[in-house]
Design a protein around this motif. Structure first.
Motif, mmCIF file in Angstrom:
data_model
loop_
_atom_site.group_PDB
_atom_site.id
_atom_site.type_symbol
_atom_site.label_atom_id
_atom_site.label_comp_id
_atom_site.label_asym_id
_atom_site.label_seq_id
_atom_site.Cartn_x
_atom_site.Cartn_y
_atom_site.Cartn_z
ATOM 1 N N SER A 101 0.863 -1.182 0.000
ATOM 2 C CA SER A 101 0.000 0.000 0.000
ATOM 3 C C SER A 101 0.898 1.230 0.000
ATOM 4 O O SER A 101 1.708 1.415 0.905
ATOM 5 C CB SER A 101 -0.898 -0.018 1.245
ATOM 6 O OG SER A 101 -1.553 1.215 1.372
ATOM 7 N N LEU A 102 0.749 2.061 -1.028
ATOM 8 C CA LEU A 102 1.642 3.217 -1.187
ATOM 9 C C LEU A 102 0.818 4.502 -1.262
ATOM 10 O O LEU A 102 -0.365 4.471 -1.603
ATOM 11 C CB LEU A 102 2.479 3.044 -2.457
ATOM 12 C CG LEU A 102 3.517 1.922 -2.377
ATOM 13 C CD1 LEU A 102 4.058 1.572 -3.759
ATOM 14 C CD2 LEU A 102 4.666 2.330 -1.442
ATOM 15 N N PRO A 103 1.421 5.646 -0.946
ATOM 16 C CA PRO A 103 0.661 6.907 -0.918
ATOM 17 C C PRO A 103 -0.001 7.198 -2.270
ATOM 18 O O PRO A 103 0.641 7.166 -3.315
ATOM 19 C CB PRO A 103 1.741 7.948 -0.598
ATOM 20 C CG PRO A 103 2.815 7.188 0.085
ATOM 21 C CD PRO A 103 2.805 5.822 -0.525
ATOM 22 N N HIS A 104 -1.310 7.498 -2.221
ATOM 23 C CA HIS A 104 -2.084 7.703 -3.453
ATOM 24 C C HIS A 104 -1.738 9.010 -4.148
ATOM 25 O O HIS A 104 -1.921 9.138 -5.353
ATOM 26 C CB HIS A 104 -3.575 7.650 -3.134
ATOM 27 C CG HIS A 104 -4.039 6.295 -2.741
ATOM 28 N ND1 HIS A 104 -4.051 5.222 -3.612
ATOM 29 C CD2 HIS A 104 -4.479 5.813 -1.552
ATOM 30 C CE1 HIS A 104 -4.493 4.140 -2.976
ATOM 31 N NE2 HIS A 104 -4.742 4.478 -1.725
ATOM 32 N N TRP A 105 -1.266 9.983 -3.378
ATOM 33 C CA TRP A 105 -1.050 11.307 -3.969
ATOM 34 C C TRP A 105 0.250 11.378 -4.763
ATOM 35 O O TRP A 105 0.462 12.310 -5.527
ATOM 36 C CB TRP A 105 -1.030 12.370 -2.868
ATOM 37 C CG TRP A 105 0.113 12.182 -1.890
ATOM 38 C CD1 TRP A 105 0.122 11.431 -0.761
ATOM 39 C CD2 TRP A 105 1.420 12.746 -2.008
ATOM 40 N NE1 TRP A 105 1.350 11.458 -0.161
ATOM 41 C CE2 TRP A 105 2.165 12.278 -0.903
ATOM 42 C CE3 TRP A 105 2.046 13.590 -2.937
ATOM 43 C CZ2 TRP A 105 3.500 12.636 -0.707
ATOM 44 C CZ3 TRP A 105 3.370 13.946 -2.722
ATOM 45 C CH2 TRP A 105 4.083 13.466 -1.618
ATOM 46 N N HIS A 106 1.147 10.374 -4.606
ATOM 47 C CA HIS A 106 2.474 10.494 -5.188
ATOM 48 C C HIS A 106 2.514 9.809 -6.560
ATOM 49 O O HIS A 106 2.286 8.599 -6.656
ATOM 50 C CB HIS A 106 3.510 9.856 -4.261
ATOM 51 C CG HIS A 106 4.911 10.325 -4.522
ATOM 52 N ND1 HIS A 106 5.557 10.021 -5.700
ATOM 53 C CD2 HIS A 106 5.759 11.083 -3.793
ATOM 54 C CE1 HIS A 106 6.767 10.563 -5.659
ATOM 55 N NE2 HIS A 106 6.904 11.228 -4.518
ATOM 56 N N GLN A 133 2.254 5.658 -7.537
ATOM 57 C CA GLN A 133 1.065 5.138 -8.207
ATOM 58 C C GLN A 133 1.363 4.604 -9.603
ATOM 59 O O GLN A 133 0.712 3.682 -10.068
ATOM 60 C CB GLN A 133 -0.009 6.231 -8.271
ATOM 61 C CG GLN A 133 -0.648 6.490 -6.929
ATOM 62 C CD GLN A 133 -1.163 5.210 -6.267
ATOM 63 O OE1 GLN A 133 -1.936 4.454 -6.848
ATOM 64 N NE2 GLN A 133 -0.704 4.937 -5.040
ATOM 65 N N ALA A 146 8.996 14.039 1.394
ATOM 66 C CA ALA A 146 7.875 13.213 0.904
ATOM 67 C C ALA A 146 7.812 13.256 -0.618
ATOM 68 O O ALA A 146 7.586 12.229 -1.269
ATOM 69 C CB ALA A 146 6.567 13.713 1.509
ATOM 70 N N LEU A 198 9.538 7.945 3.013
ATOM 71 C CA LEU A 198 8.362 7.736 3.856
ATOM 72 C C LEU A 198 8.775 7.607 5.323
ATOM 73 O O LEU A 198 8.588 6.559 5.945
ATOM 74 C CB LEU A 198 7.596 6.481 3.422
ATOM 75 C CG LEU A 198 7.031 6.472 1.997
ATOM 76 C CD1 LEU A 198 6.336 5.137 1.703
ATOM 77 C CD2 LEU A 198 6.059 7.636 1.796
ATOM 78 N N ARG A 223 7.431 8.584 7.930
ATOM 79 C CA ARG A 223 6.333 8.289 8.865
ATOM 80 C C ARG A 223 6.154 6.795 9.076
ATOM 81 O O ARG A 223 5.474 6.376 10.010
ATOM 82 C CB ARG A 223 5.026 8.886 8.334
ATOM 83 C CG ARG A 223 4.993 10.395 8.450
ATOM 84 C CD ARG A 223 3.668 10.936 7.967
ATOM 85 N NE ARG A 223 3.650 12.388 8.046
ATOM 86 C CZ ARG A 223 2.636 13.135 7.646
ATOM 87 N NH1 ARG A 223 1.567 12.569 7.148
ATOM 88 N NH2 ARG A 223 2.701 14.446 7.756
ATOM 89 N N ARG A 224 6.723 6.007 8.182
ATOM 90 C CA ARG A 224 6.619 4.548 8.347
ATOM 91 C C ARG A 224 7.787 3.971 9.142
ATOM 92 O O ARG A 224 7.855 2.756 9.352
ATOM 93 C CB ARG A 224 6.521 3.872 6.974
ATOM 94 C CG ARG A 224 5.266 4.295 6.216
ATOM 95 C CD ARG A 224 5.051 3.458 4.969
ATOM 96 N NE ARG A 224 3.861 3.901 4.244
ATOM 97 C CZ ARG A 224 3.278 3.220 3.258
ATOM 98 N NH1 ARG A 224 3.789 2.063 2.873
ATOM 99 N NH2 ARG A 224 2.205 3.687 2.654
#
Ligand SMILES: [Zn+2]
Length: 300
Positions: A67-72, A76, A143, A148, A150-151
């Motif tokens: 699961s990866l950030p959708h905004w990047h 994606q 970011a 990442l 935060r992970r």
């Protein structure tokens, strides 16, 4: 010395990320925009069973990367991970008989997500990385660059490597990672501006743990810059430095994503020294380790 290549799942990226196409911004956009996916490729981390304690180099991917950030846009459109929890580095080290508390030191070549993805498995180890690479992960700029933090585990606090100002073979500076001096970090900027690699001297060989200095042995040999290095000239200079060692035929070159890495380590396959040239004074080899111009002292 036993050195393990530990495959932490697989990653799929574009051909234009492995071998950059074009120059400048165009080269850097191709890993996102290109439709030409490469084959699935391994994600390696390494464990060195050193008499002073196990040294781990990179921690590989983690199952959270499915699961990866959708905004990047890169996450994606440019990368896919395939990894299950039991493929993370912690369980694999345990199956080798290496517990988390046996790992004295973890060194990160850089903070891309498939290199710091297993940090949670090392709650009590000393974690080392280049100080400027650590700083580069921070804030919105970090970011956007694809870090990442935060992970990372709670209270994760990496220690900046203390560099010695003396040259080490073709490299401008170095940092011993163990007191014996036979595991050192060297700067290999390019893929990221503060990327580092590790060199292990084991008997007559240099084991070069390249991180992402190049994705493949062949792209290093050909001096092909990848699709993500911000500074093409810097990356090319690093590949030239690596080739100075490699050309002497005693170096086993192990990128983190080369499909041949585990086999090359198992066979300890290095380029045969073939042309009989005298090495120039900017090179070093296992036979002249440590380079006489440098004083090797532990990093503490
Ligand atoms: Zn990387």
């Amino acid at each position: 010395m036993r050195i393990h290549a530990i495959q932490t799942g697989r990653v799929r990226i574009k051909q234009a990320q492995i071998a950059g196409r074009g120059h400048g911004l165009l080269r850097q956009l191709q890993p996102i925009l290109s439709a030409d996916w490469a084959e699935w490729t391994p994600v390696y981390a390494f464990a060195i069973e050193h008499p002073e304690g196990v040294v781990v180099v990179d921690t590989g991917a983690g199952a959270h990367l499915k699961s990866l950030p959708h905004w990047h846009p890169y996450f994606q459109l440019g990368v896919r991970f395939d990894i299950e929890p039991e493929q993370e580095i912690g369980p694999q080290l345990r199956s080798l008989g290496i517990g988390a508390h046996d790992v004295k030191t973890v060194v990160l070549t850089h903070f891309h997500v498939d290199h710091d993805g297993g940090l949670a498995h090392f709650p009590s180890s000393r974690i080392l990385a280049d100080g400027d690479e650590i700083a580069r992960t921070a804030g919105i700029a970090g970011a956007i660059r694809g870090y990442l933090p935060r992970r990372w585990p709670a209270r994760f606090d990496p220690e900046p490597i203390v560099w010695q100002s003396a040259a080490f073979g073709p490299f401008t500076h170095f940092a011993p990672i163990v007191e014996a001096g036979n595991v050192v970090a060297v700067p290999t900027p390019g893929h990221t501006p503060h990327h580092i690699s590790l060199i292990v001297r084991d008997d007559d060989e240099l084991i070069f743990l390249a991180g992402d200095a190049s994705y493949l042995e062949s792209t290093m040999q050909r001096g092909v810059v990848d699709g993500v290095s911000p500074d093409e000239a810097q990356a090319r200079a690093t590949l030239a430095n690596i080739r100075k060692l490699y050309a002497q035929g005693q170096m086993v070159y192990l990128p983190a994503h080369d499909p041949q890495t585990a086999k090359r380590l198992r066979e300890r396959r290095s380029l045969p020294a073939s042309d009989g040239r005298e090495p120039d004074d900017q090179t070093c080899s296992a036979a002249s380790w440590p380079p006489s111009a440098t004083k090797v002292a532990p990093v503490m």
